[in-house]
Design a protein around this motif. Structure first.
Motif, PDB file in Angstrom:
ATOM      1  N   VAL A 198       5.002  -8.346   6.201  1.00 32.67           N
ATOM      2  CA  VAL A 198       3.651  -8.197   5.647  1.00 32.67           C
ATOM      3  C   VAL A 198       3.029  -6.870   6.108  1.00 32.67           C
ATOM      4  CG1 VAL A 198       3.187 -10.662   5.452  1.00 32.67           C
ATOM      5  CG2 VAL A 198       2.667  -9.464   7.599  1.00 32.67           C
ATOM      6  N   THR A 199       2.010  -6.459   5.349  1.00 38.17           N
ATOM      7  CA  THR A 199       1.266  -5.253   5.703  1.00 38.17           C
ATOM      8  C   THR A 199       0.450  -5.506   6.971  1.00 38.17           C
ATOM      9  OG1 THR A 199       1.093  -4.618   3.393  1.00 38.17           O
ATOM     10  CG2 THR A 199      -0.482  -3.627   4.922  1.00 38.17           C
ATOM     11  N   HIS A 210       0.044 -12.198  -0.751  1.00 35.82           N
ATOM     12  CA  HIS A 210       0.349 -11.079   0.145  1.00 35.82           C
ATOM     13  C   HIS A 210       1.213 -11.509   1.325  1.00 35.82           C
ATOM     14  CE1 HIS A 210      -3.228  -9.687  -2.076  1.00 35.82           C
ATOM     15  NE2 HIS A 210      -2.708  -8.482  -1.914  1.00 35.82           N
TER      16      HIS A 210
END
Length: 309
Positions: A198-199, A210
């Motif tokens: 993940v970011t 996300h």
């Protein structure tokens, strides 16, 4: 022939005719009596059969289709071949049992004590390389606390720099796993799982789209971080939250371990890649989250390391 002889012959003929008449009358009477007796016998047998049939009808739900007269072919057929009514009855009964079992199964899934028997307890520890600079980890890596001042930590591509999050060291890519987090010392928090990739820098949105599956407690309200967010209702304020992950089934469920109630489930997901435990604290409400130790009471906890991802 004399007059006397004629009179005697006439008298003899009259006697013979009288005798024959009596014999015929007796024969007819006997025949009538036999017929009446036969009719009475038949009537008695019919009444007896009706009584037996009525008794059987009162006990047999299918008797309306197959009247059960003992010894008759109807009885043999009814006993050897299922009727449409009996088949429907059995199908309805099986369908009802299946429905009740399904309800029982679904109810069972709402209780964490039952799910613990099907899931493997995991000893989660926190990964300091992913922790936001405002999060202080305990020496055993099982507790995270918010602190106002940022720590002077080494730069890492794995570290969250915008959201005060930290990930567990465990990389889970199969099976059924669960762990518990003590939340009573944190006035606001996020808990759940996320993909390993993940970011973590800049703008981060916590949602399944996300790579995040989590719930939130903030400003005295509980939320599932769906898109859009879902407001939740709890029966009792949880002091400890259980996270149950079924990787193959694509299910992430949260339970209030204080009263054993179900909080929320993300279902029908398709995971791709390793998943990691996620914890978040809020700067507006500093506090502490503690990962509960998983011991023998949970069937023996396992330690999943990064090499097992």
């Amino acid at each position: 022939m004399t007059k006397l002889s004629k009179m005697m012959l006439t008298a003899l003929l009259i006697m013979v005719l009288f005798f024959l008449n009596q014999v015929t009358l007796e024969k007819v009477t006997r025949e009538n009596e036999r017929e009446k007796a036969h009719e009475r016998t038949q009537a008695g047998r019919a009444t007896e059969r009706e009584g037996e049939t009525g008794s059987l009808l009162s006990r047999d739900p299918n008797a309306g289709l197959h009247p059960r007269i003992p010894g008759s072919q109807s009885e043999l057929k009814a006993n050897t071949q299922p009727t449409e009514s009996s088949m429907c009855f059995k199908e309805d009964h099986l369908e009802e049992n299946g429905f009740q079992q399904e309800i029982a199964w679904r109810k069972a899934q709402l209780y964490p004590d039952w799910r613990k028997e099907e899931f493997q307890a995991v000893n989660v520890t926190l990964d300091e390389d992913t922790a936001h600079p405002s999060l202080l980890l305990s020496e055993n890596r099982r507790q995270v606390t918010w602190q106002e001042s940022h720590q002077d930590l080494s730069s890492s591509t794995q570290r969250f720099d915008s959201l005060p999050c930290v990930l567990g060291q465990q990389h889970i890519s199969s099976g059924r796993s669960f762990w518990e987090v003590k939340v009573k010392d944190a006035p606001s928090w996020d808990l759940g799982i996320c993909l390993n990739n993940v970011t973590r820098k800049g703008m981060v949105t916590l949602s399944p789209q996300h790579g995040f599956w989590a719930i939130r407690f903030y400003n005295r309200e509980y939320w599932a971080l769906t898109s859009p967010e879902t407001c939740l209702t709890v029966r009792e304020i949880p002091h400890c939250v259980g996270i149950f992950l079924d990787y193959e089934d694509g299910d992430v469920s949260f339970y209030n371990m204080t009263d054993g109630s179900h909080i929320f489930s993300f279902t029908k997901n398709t995971f791709s890649g390793a998943l990691r435990p996620l914890l978040r604290l809020w700067s507006s409400a500093p506090g502490t989250l503690t990962i509960c130790p998983m011991g023998e009471e949970n069937g023996g906890a396992i330690n999943i390391t990064e090499q097992e991802k």
